[in-house]
Design a protein around this motif. Structure first.
Motif, PDB file in Angstrom:
ATOM      1  N   ALA A 171       0.895  -1.262   0.071  1.00  0.00           N
ATOM      2  CA  ALA A 171      -0.092  -0.077   0.005  1.00  0.00           C
ATOM      3  C   ALA A 171       0.980   1.233  -0.073  1.00  0.00           C
ATOM      4  O   ALA A 171       0.714   2.266  -0.720  1.00  0.00           O
ATOM      5  CB  ALA A 171      -0.821  -0.054   1.238  1.00  0.00           C
ATOM      6  N   ALA A 172       1.865   1.233   0.743  1.00  0.00           N
ATOM      7  CA  ALA A 172       3.053   2.203   0.984  1.00  0.00           C
ATOM      8  C   ALA A 172       3.644   2.810  -0.361  1.00  0.00           C
ATOM      9  O   ALA A 172       3.455   3.714  -0.861  1.00  0.00           O
ATOM     10  CB  ALA A 172       3.947   2.276   2.035  1.00  0.00           C
ATOM     11  N   ALA A 173       4.036   1.499  -0.875  1.00  0.00           N
ATOM     12  CA  ALA A 173       4.533   1.668  -2.193  1.00  0.00           C
ATOM     13  C   ALA A 173       3.710   2.262  -3.662  1.00  0.00           C
ATOM     14  O   ALA A 173       4.152   2.851  -4.270  1.00  0.00           O
ATOM     15  CB  ALA A 173       5.284   0.254  -2.570  1.00  0.00           C
ATOM     16  N   PHE A 174       2.630   1.447  -3.265  1.00  0.00           N
ATOM     17  CA  PHE A 174       1.717   1.776  -4.393  1.00  0.00           C
ATOM     18  C   PHE A 174       1.450   3.301  -4.485  1.00  0.00           C
ATOM     19  O   PHE A 174       1.162   4.010  -5.351  1.00  0.00           O
ATOM     20  CB  PHE A 174       0.494   1.119  -4.525  1.00  0.00           C
ATOM     21  CG  PHE A 174      -0.721   1.509  -5.475  1.00  0.00           C
ATOM     22  CD1 PHE A 174      -0.445   0.558  -6.721  1.00  0.00           C
ATOM     23  CD2 PHE A 174      -1.540   2.421  -5.295  1.00  0.00           C
ATOM     24  CE1 PHE A 174      -1.275   0.771  -7.559  1.00  0.00           C
ATOM     25  CE2 PHE A 174      -2.276   2.568  -6.420  1.00  0.00           C
ATOM     26  CZ  PHE A 174      -2.305   1.675  -7.626  1.00  0.00           C
ATOM     27  N   VAL A 175       0.951   3.826  -3.423  1.00  0.00           N
ATOM     28  CA  VAL A 175       0.671   5.381  -3.058  1.00  0.00           C
ATOM     29  C   VAL A 175       1.751   6.214  -3.216  1.00  0.00           C
ATOM     30  O   VAL A 175       1.719   7.239  -3.945  1.00  0.00           O
ATOM     31  CB  VAL A 175       0.063   5.618  -1.704  1.00  0.00           C
ATOM     32  CG1 VAL A 175      -0.097   7.061  -1.303  1.00  0.00           C
ATOM     33  CG2 VAL A 175      -1.291   4.935  -1.368  1.00  0.00           C
ATOM     34  N   LEU A 176       3.031   5.920  -2.770  1.00  0.00           N
ATOM     35  CA  LEU A 176       4.118   6.665  -3.083  1.00  0.00           C
ATOM     36  C   LEU A 176       4.505   6.750  -4.725  1.00  0.00           C
ATOM     37  O   LEU A 176       4.823   7.779  -5.321  1.00  0.00           O
ATOM     38  CB  LEU A 176       5.445   6.269  -2.314  1.00  0.00           C
ATOM     39  CG  LEU A 176       5.175   6.459  -0.903  1.00  0.00           C
ATOM     40  CD1 LEU A 176       6.279   5.811  -0.140  1.00  0.00           C
ATOM     41  CD2 LEU A 176       5.222   8.073  -0.512  1.00  0.00           C
ATOM     42  N   LEU A 177       4.426   5.687  -5.400  1.00  0.00           N
ATOM     43  CA  LEU A 177       4.627   5.439  -6.695  1.00  0.00           C
ATOM     44  C   LEU A 177       3.683   6.339  -7.502  1.00  0.00           C
ATOM     45  O   LEU A 177       3.937   7.012  -8.481  1.00  0.00           O
ATOM     46  CB  LEU A 177       4.816   4.016  -7.334  1.00  0.00           C
ATOM     47  CG  LEU A 177       5.763   3.251  -7.017  1.00  0.00           C
ATOM     48  CD1 LEU A 177       5.589   1.716  -7.354  1.00  0.00           C
ATOM     49  CD2 LEU A 177       7.189   3.813  -7.671  1.00  0.00           C
ATOM     50  N   LYS A 178       2.506   6.122  -7.314  1.00  0.00           N
ATOM     51  CA  LYS A 178       1.390   7.051  -7.945  1.00  0.00           C
ATOM     52  C   LYS A 178       1.801   8.663  -7.802  1.00  0.00           C
ATOM     53  O   LYS A 178       1.403   9.385  -8.640  1.00  0.00           O
ATOM     54  CB  LYS A 178       0.009   6.740  -7.282  1.00  0.00           C
ATOM     55  CG  LYS A 178      -1.141   7.479  -8.020  1.00  0.00           C
ATOM     56  CD  LYS A 178      -2.531   7.000  -7.416  1.00  0.00           C
ATOM     57  CE  LYS A 178      -3.812   7.653  -8.049  1.00  0.00           C
ATOM     58  NZ  LYS A 178      -4.867   7.178  -7.504  1.00  0.00           N
ATOM     59  N   SER A 201       3.297  13.513 -10.366  1.00  0.00           N
ATOM     60  CA  SER A 201       3.895  14.996  -9.829  1.00  0.00           C
ATOM     61  C   SER A 201       4.465  15.797 -11.260  1.00  0.00           C
ATOM     62  O   SER A 201       5.376  15.422 -11.557  1.00  0.00           O
ATOM     63  CB  SER A 201       4.995  14.850  -8.781  1.00  0.00           C
ATOM     64  OG  SER A 201       5.611  15.833  -8.602  1.00  0.00           O
ATOM     65  N   GLU A 202       3.862  16.828 -11.501  1.00  0.00           N
ATOM     66  CA  GLU A 202       4.203  17.506 -12.397  1.00  0.00           C
ATOM     67  C   GLU A 202       5.593  18.120 -11.970  1.00  0.00           C
ATOM     68  O   GLU A 202       6.455  18.594 -13.086  1.00  0.00           O
ATOM     69  CB  GLU A 202       3.285  18.688 -12.990  1.00  0.00           C
ATOM     70  CG  GLU A 202       1.912  18.096 -13.543  1.00  0.00           C
ATOM     71  CD  GLU A 202       1.141  19.241 -14.155  1.00  0.00           C
ATOM     72  OE1 GLU A 202       1.428  20.257 -14.100  1.00  0.00           O
ATOM     73  OE2 GLU A 202      -0.051  18.632 -14.725  1.00  0.00           O
ATOM     74  N   ALA A 203       5.667  18.722 -10.796  1.00  0.00           N
ATOM     75  CA  ALA A 203       6.785  19.231 -10.357  1.00  0.00           C
ATOM     76  C   ALA A 203       8.030  18.375 -10.750  1.00  0.00           C
ATOM     77  O   ALA A 203       9.230  18.657 -10.804  1.00  0.00           O
ATOM     78  CB  ALA A 203       6.906  19.669  -9.033  1.00  0.00           C
ATOM     79  N   LEU A 204       8.051  17.151 -10.222  1.00  0.00           N
ATOM     80  CA  LEU A 204       8.970  16.337 -10.486  1.00  0.00           C
ATOM     81  C   LEU A 204       9.317  15.589 -11.897  1.00  0.00           C
ATOM     82  O   LEU A 204      10.474  15.512 -12.531  1.00  0.00           O
ATOM     83  CB  LEU A 204       8.932  14.885  -9.636  1.00  0.00           C
ATOM     84  CG  LEU A 204       8.879  15.199  -8.094  1.00  0.00           C
ATOM     85  CD1 LEU A 204       8.757  14.156  -7.323  1.00  0.00           C
ATOM     86  CD2 LEU A 204      10.462  16.015  -7.671  1.00  0.00           C
ATOM     87  N   LEU A 205       8.460  15.474 -12.704  1.00  0.00           N
ATOM     88  CA  LEU A 205       8.605  14.854 -13.899  1.00  0.00           C
ATOM     89  C   LEU A 205       7.891  15.602 -15.175  1.00  0.00           C
ATOM     90  O   LEU A 205       8.295  15.288 -16.373  1.00  0.00           O
ATOM     91  CB  LEU A 205       7.733  13.380 -14.079  1.00  0.00           C
ATOM     92  CG  LEU A 205       8.330  12.199 -12.998  1.00  0.00           C
ATOM     93  CD1 LEU A 205       7.326  10.986 -13.065  1.00  0.00           C
ATOM     94  CD2 LEU A 205       9.695  11.906 -13.090  1.00  0.00           C
ATOM     95  N   GLY A 206       7.309  16.550 -14.720  1.00  0.00           N
ATOM     96  CA  GLY A 206       6.769  17.438 -16.085  1.00  0.00           C
ATOM     97  C   GLY A 206       5.482  17.170 -16.340  1.00  0.00           C
ATOM     98  O   GLY A 206       5.049  15.893 -16.105  1.00  0.00           O
ATOM     99  N   PRO A 207       4.643  17.915 -16.790  1.00  0.00           N
ATOM    100  CA  PRO A 207       3.155  17.571 -17.482  1.00  0.00           C
ATOM    101  C   PRO A 207       3.086  16.532 -18.378  1.00  0.00           C
ATOM    102  O   PRO A 207       2.006  15.699 -18.265  1.00  0.00           O
ATOM    103  CB  PRO A 207       2.625  18.949 -17.833  1.00  0.00           C
ATOM    104  CG  PRO A 207       3.960  19.751 -18.653  1.00  0.00           C
ATOM    105  CD  PRO A 207       5.076  19.155 -17.462  1.00  0.00           C
ATOM    106  N   ALA A 208       4.009  16.217 -19.177  1.00  0.00           N
ATOM    107  CA  ALA A 208       3.886  15.310 -20.299  1.00  0.00           C
ATOM    108  C   ALA A 208       3.940  13.882 -19.663  1.00  0.00           C
ATOM    109  O   ALA A 208       2.970  13.041 -19.789  1.00  0.00           O
ATOM    110  CB  ALA A 208       5.129  15.327 -21.245  1.00  0.00           C
ATOM    111  N   ILE A 209       4.852  13.845 -18.508  1.00  0.00           N
ATOM    112  CA  ILE A 209       4.950  12.371 -18.064  1.00  0.00           C
ATOM    113  C   ILE A 209       3.891  12.197 -17.013  1.00  0.00           C
ATOM    114  O   ILE A 209       3.096  11.100 -16.818  1.00  0.00           O
ATOM    115  CB  ILE A 209       6.344  12.199 -17.481  1.00  0.00           C
ATOM    116  CG1 ILE A 209       7.477  11.933 -18.685  1.00  0.00           C
ATOM    117  CG2 ILE A 209       6.348  10.831 -16.611  1.00  0.00           C
ATOM    118  CD1 ILE A 209       8.712  11.952 -18.073  1.00  0.00           C
TER     119      ILE A 209
END
Length: 340
Positions: free
Chosen positions: A283-290, A295-303
């Motif tokens: 549950a922790a891994a799934f929520v954190l991965l999601k 996150s647009e701040a980390l990966l940008g809007p495209a990803i």
């Protein structure tokens, strides 16, 4: 004079087993109890979300991991628990969290009894499809009727408050009060399920998963055992639903959709089927991965706009590389260090 009996090869000493089952989860609970002292509000909210979904995952672990009943309709009990809380809560005053929690568990357990009584007469893929059908029925009841506000859902106007006379013990409007209530319920659910799995009932469920025909030949009424596990899992999912609506203040039919059922199933697979710790870790891994992939701040809007794709690819990689889930990593290191 007491004679010492050596342990058989591969046997686990009671003290070592206690440490493995209880010490690590207890340490994590203590860390989470002190986490609000150092975490910002955003991260407190994230931890609370993980805690809620960990309870949800634990409820499905009892079915899929322990009893071998893979359900694609488990979100129905989660959503019904949330709707029961919102519907039963007073509109112009704060309700009792104990009363609302009890009602949410009762409503979820009642629907689980109905679903289980019929679906458990089927097996394998037919069982999966029947549970999915019942969940979709519940979804459309709330989506297409005014019972719960239709497709828009409904709001919890005032969050619960626990009182003893005129003394306020816990006000769920206060984030810290809700945080510790959610953490306490997670600890109780985990400890309860750990005791259940050690009981005769838990051993019977494990036996049903391994060989139901042999269990019936041994005199066990397997249908009753499975139905009891189904109802218990539904009630625990209702606990998660109660916490969800208490935290967010809103509930909508999407909580009952097959997407939620699939998500919680992925959690226990990611963590490792057959392990309570695996359900919480998953549950922790799934929520954190999601959270990371969206996150647009980390990966940008495209990803970030395609987080379902990246999360799906990650899940495929985890299943391929870690067939026993994330909890299997710890077991692998224990075996390398010579632990049983």
């Amino acid at each position: 004079m007491h004679s010492s009996v050596p342990l058989a090869a591969g046997a686990v000493a009671p003290r070592a087993r206690w440490r493995g089952d209880w010490l690590a989860p207890a340490a994590v609970a203590v860390v989470l109890a002190f986490a609000p002292l150092v975490l910002e509000t955003y991260y407190q909210e994230l931890v609370m979300k993980i805690v809620i979904y960990a309870i949800f995952a634990l409820s499905l672990e009892l079915l899929a991991g322990t009893t071998g009943l893979v359900s694609l309709g488990h979100a129905a009990f989660f959503g019904i628990g949330a709707y029961a809380t919102a519907l039963a809560a007073p509109q112009y005053e704060a309700g009792s969290p104990l009363l609302l929690l009890g009602l949410s568990m009762l409503a979820a357990a009642a629907y689980a009894l109905l679903v289980g009584a019929l679906s458990l007469r089927t097996r394998e893929v037919y069982f999966i499809m029947v549970t999915l059908a019942f969940a979709q029925m519940a979804y459309f009841v709330f989506h297409d009727t005014p019972i719960g506000g239709g497709s828009d859902g409904m709001y919890l106007m005032m969050r619960p408050v626990l009182k003893a006379g005129d003394t306020v013990l816990a006000d769920f409007e206060q984030p810290l009060h809700l945080y510790f209530a959610a953490l306490g319920l997670l600890v109780l659910c985990y400890a309860f399920l750990a005791l259940v799995l050690r009981s005769r009932f838990g051993h019977a469920l494990a036996g049903i998963r391994i060989n139901e025909q042999r269990m019936r030949a041994a005199g066990f009424q397997t249908y009753r055992y499975k139905l009891a596990a189904f109802v218990l899992a539904g009630a625990l999912a209702g606990v998660a639903g109660f916490l969800y609506v208490s935290k967010n203040g809103v509930v909508n039919p999407e909580l009952l959709s097959w997407h939620e059922s699939g998500a919680v199933l992925m959690m226990i697979i990611l963590g490792g089927l057959g392990s309570l710790r695996g359900a919480v870790i998953g549950a922790a891994a799934f929520v954190l991965l999601k959270e990371f992939y969206s996150s647009e701040a980390l990966l940008g809007p495209a990803i970030a706009g395609r987080w379902q794709l990246t999360l799906g690819l990650t899940m495929i990689a985890f299943v391929a590389l870690l067939p026993k889930g994330l909890v299997g990593i710890g077991r692998r290191f224990s075996l390398k260090r010579g632990r049983p």
